[in-house]
Write a protein that holds these residues in place. Structure first.
Motif, PDB file in Angstrom:
ATOM      1  N   LYS A   1      -0.680  11.549   2.388  1.00 43.38           N
ATOM      2  CA  LYS A   1      -1.463  12.723   3.202  1.00 43.38           C
ATOM      3  C   LYS A   1      -2.628  13.327   2.271  1.00 43.38           C
ATOM      4  O   LYS A   1      -2.240  13.676   1.103  1.00 43.38           O
ATOM      5  CB  LYS A   1      -0.549  13.539   3.737  1.00 43.38           C
ATOM      6  CG  LYS A   1      -1.026  14.669   4.774  1.00 43.38           C
ATOM      7  CD  LYS A   1      -0.022  15.349   5.542  1.00 43.38           C
ATOM      8  CE  LYS A   1      -0.496  16.232   6.640  1.00 43.38           C
ATOM      9  NZ  LYS A   1      -1.132  15.598   7.525  1.00 43.38           N
TER      10      LYS A   1
ATOM     11  N   TYR B   1       0.779  -1.277  -0.046  1.00 39.56           N
ATOM     12  CA  TYR B   1      -0.010   0.171   0.079  1.00 39.56           C
ATOM     13  C   TYR B   1       0.825   1.062   0.158  1.00 39.56           C
ATOM     14  O   TYR B   1       2.112   1.476   0.385  1.00 39.56           O
ATOM     15  CB  TYR B   1      -0.957   0.113   1.243  1.00 39.56           C
ATOM     16  CG  TYR B   1      -1.684  -1.289   1.220  1.00 39.56           C
ATOM     17  CD1 TYR B   1      -2.923  -1.387   0.613  1.00 39.56           C
ATOM     18  CD2 TYR B   1      -1.380  -2.153   2.322  1.00 39.56           C
ATOM     19  CE1 TYR B   1      -3.590  -2.681   0.760  1.00 39.56           C
ATOM     20  CE2 TYR B   1      -2.064  -3.309   2.191  1.00 39.56           C
ATOM     21  CZ  TYR B   1      -3.196  -3.402   1.703  1.00 39.56           C
ATOM     22  OH  TYR B   1      -3.888  -4.817   1.696  1.00 39.56           O
TER      23      TYR B   1
ATOM     24  N   THR C   1     -11.593  10.919   0.034  1.00 40.91           N
ATOM     25  CA  THR C   1     -11.880   9.543  -0.702  1.00 40.91           C
ATOM     26  C   THR C   1     -13.203   9.931  -1.391  1.00 40.91           C
ATOM     27  O   THR C   1     -13.059   9.358  -2.710  1.00 40.91           O
ATOM     28  CB  THR C   1     -12.436   8.605   0.441  1.00 40.91           C
ATOM     29  OG1 THR C   1     -11.055   8.194   1.134  1.00 40.91           O
ATOM     30  CG2 THR C   1     -12.785   7.385  -0.084  1.00 40.91           C
TER      31      THR C   1
ATOM     32  N   GLY D   1      -5.050   7.264  11.450  1.00 44.51           N
ATOM     33  CA  GLY D   1      -4.848   7.039  10.131  1.00 44.51           C
ATOM     34  C   GLY D   1      -5.816   8.453   9.358  1.00 44.51           C
ATOM     35  O   GLY D   1      -5.781   8.485   8.088  1.00 44.51           O
TER      36      GLY D   1
ATOM     37  N   TYR E   1      -5.040  10.784   6.110  1.00 39.84           N
ATOM     38  CA  TYR E   1      -4.473  10.031   4.883  1.00 39.84           C
ATOM     39  C   TYR E   1      -5.531   9.027   4.108  1.00 39.84           C
ATOM     40  O   TYR E   1      -6.565   8.767   4.651  1.00 39.84           O
ATOM     41  CB  TYR E   1      -3.342   8.987   5.459  1.00 39.84           C
ATOM     42  CG  TYR E   1      -2.313   9.637   6.233  1.00 39.84           C
ATOM     43  CD1 TYR E   1      -1.036   9.938   5.526  1.00 39.84           C
ATOM     44  CD2 TYR E   1      -2.333  10.109   7.391  1.00 39.84           C
ATOM     45  CE1 TYR E   1      -0.073  10.476   6.165  1.00 39.84           C
ATOM     46  CE2 TYR E   1      -1.249  10.545   8.076  1.00 39.84           C
ATOM     47  CZ  TYR E   1      -0.069  11.078   7.379  1.00 39.84           C
ATOM     48  OH  TYR E   1       0.958  11.543   8.022  1.00 39.84           O
TER      49      TYR E   1
ATOM     50  N   TYR F   1      -8.900   2.950   9.589  1.00 36.11           N
ATOM     51  CA  TYR F   1      -7.900   2.279  10.404  1.00 36.11           C
ATOM     52  C   TYR F   1      -7.510   2.824  11.711  1.00 36.11           C
ATOM     53  O   TYR F   1      -6.655   2.314  12.102  1.00 36.11           O
ATOM     54  CB  TYR F   1      -6.816   2.006   9.448  1.00 36.11           C
ATOM     55  CG  TYR F   1      -6.862   1.424   8.241  1.00 36.11           C
ATOM     56  CD1 TYR F   1      -6.837   0.069   8.085  1.00 36.11           C
ATOM     57  CD2 TYR F   1      -7.035   2.298   6.884  1.00 36.11           C
ATOM     58  CE1 TYR F   1      -7.251  -0.510   6.801  1.00 36.11           C
ATOM     59  CE2 TYR F   1      -7.674   1.766   5.754  1.00 36.11           C
ATOM     60  CZ  TYR F   1      -7.634   0.537   5.533  1.00 36.11           C
ATOM     61  OH  TYR F   1      -7.966  -0.304   4.327  1.00 36.11           O
TER      62      TYR F   1
ATOM     63  N   ARG G   1      -5.388   5.389   1.675  1.00 33.62           N
ATOM     64  CA  ARG G   1      -4.379   4.387   1.334  1.00 33.62           C
ATOM     65  C   ARG G   1      -4.694   3.862  -0.134  1.00 33.62           C
ATOM     66  O   ARG G   1      -5.784   3.345  -0.336  1.00 33.62           O
ATOM     67  CB  ARG G   1      -4.644   3.031   2.363  1.00 33.62           C
ATOM     68  CG  ARG G   1      -3.686   2.198   2.184  1.00 33.62           C
ATOM     69  CD  ARG G   1      -3.951   0.908   3.269  1.00 33.62           C
ATOM     70  NE  ARG G   1      -5.007   0.201   2.631  1.00 33.62           N
ATOM     71  CZ  ARG G   1      -5.148  -1.060   3.275  1.00 33.62           C
ATOM     72  NH1 ARG G   1      -4.565  -1.676   4.235  1.00 33.62           N
ATOM     73  NH2 ARG G   1      -6.147  -1.808   2.908  1.00 33.62           N
TER      74      ARG G   1
ATOM     75  N   SER H   1      -9.906  12.492   5.555  1.00 34.85           N
ATOM     76  CA  SER H   1      -9.840  11.376   4.819  1.00 34.85           C
ATOM     77  C   SER H   1     -11.163  10.865   3.960  1.00 34.85           C
ATOM     78  O   SER H   1     -10.837  10.803   2.973  1.00 34.85           O
ATOM     79  CB  SER H   1      -8.978  10.343   5.586  1.00 34.85           C
ATOM     80  OG  SER H   1      -9.986   9.845   6.673  1.00 34.85           O
TER      81      SER H   1
ATOM     82  N   GLY I   1      -8.007   6.877   5.614  1.00 30.07           N
ATOM     83  CA  GLY I   1      -7.053   6.344   6.644  1.00 30.07           C
ATOM     84  C   GLY I   1      -7.972   6.258   7.978  1.00 30.07           C
ATOM     85  O   GLY I   1      -7.691   5.486   8.688  1.00 30.07           O
TER      86      GLY I   1
ATOM     87  N   TRP J   1       0.501   5.172   1.486  1.00 30.22           N
ATOM     88  CA  TRP J   1      -0.349   6.052   2.391  1.00 30.22           C
ATOM     89  C   TRP J   1      -0.030   7.286   1.785  1.00 30.22           C
ATOM     90  O   TRP J   1       1.083   7.735   1.719  1.00 30.22           O
ATOM     91  CB  TRP J   1       0.057   5.904   3.587  1.00 30.22           C
ATOM     92  CG  TRP J   1      -0.528   4.632   4.305  1.00 30.22           C
ATOM     93  CD1 TRP J   1       0.019   3.336   4.325  1.00 30.22           C
ATOM     94  CD2 TRP J   1      -1.885   4.526   4.879  1.00 30.22           C
ATOM     95  NE1 TRP J   1      -0.729   2.454   4.921  1.00 30.22           N
ATOM     96  CE2 TRP J   1      -1.916   3.069   5.538  1.00 30.22           C
ATOM     97  CE3 TRP J   1      -2.784   5.421   5.430  1.00 30.22           C
ATOM     98  CZ2 TRP J   1      -3.045   2.766   6.361  1.00 30.22           C
ATOM     99  CZ3 TRP J   1      -3.811   4.824   6.155  1.00 30.22           C
ATOM    100  CH2 TRP J   1      -3.965   3.755   6.293  1.00 30.22           C
TER     101      TRP J   1
END
Length: 101
Positions: A42, A38, A53, A74, A77, A70, A79, A49, A67, A40
C-alpha cells in the motif's frame, strides 16, 4: 522430480523476506504474500500509485509497477518483483533504506 520446485520456493521465500524486512525497516506497512513472485505494498498516505512509483524512481532509482496499471482495484498499491537475483534485490533494499530512512 520436484526438487527444483522446492529449491525455487526457497529462493522466492528468501527474497520475499529480505524485501519485507527492508520495507518494514523504513516504516512502511506491507503484508506477507502467500504464494507469488510479487509483493504488493500500500502506498504511503498522500500518494496515488503512479505518484509513488515516480517518487521511488526519482529518489531511490527503484522501478516498481503502479497498482493502477492492473486495474482500478490496484490503485493505492505498488508491486515489487521478486524475480531479480538476490544481490540486485539487496541493492534495491539498500537504496530504499538510504533514500527513505
Amino acid at each position: 522430480p520436484q526438487d527444483c520446485v522446492l529449491d525455487n520456493r526457497e529462493v522466492y521465500r528468501r527474497r520475499r523476506d529480505a524485501l519485507l524486512e527492508g520495507l518494514r525497516s523504513i516504516g512502511w506497512e506491507v503484508e506477507v504474500p502467500s504464494a507469488t513472485l510479487y509483493v504488493w505494498m500500500k502506498v504511503p498516505h498522500g500518494y496515488d500509485s503512479r505518484e509513488f512509483t515516480r517518487h521511488l524512481l526519482e529518489k531511490a532509482e527503484i522501478a516498481v509497477a503502479p497498482g493502477s496499471a492492473y486495474g482500478a482495484r490496484g490503485e493505492g498499491y505498488v508491486r515489487f518483483s521478486l524475480t531479480l537475483p538476490d544481490e540486485r534485490l539487496r541493492e534495491g533494499v539498500d537504496r530504499l533504506k538510504k533514500a527513505f530512512s
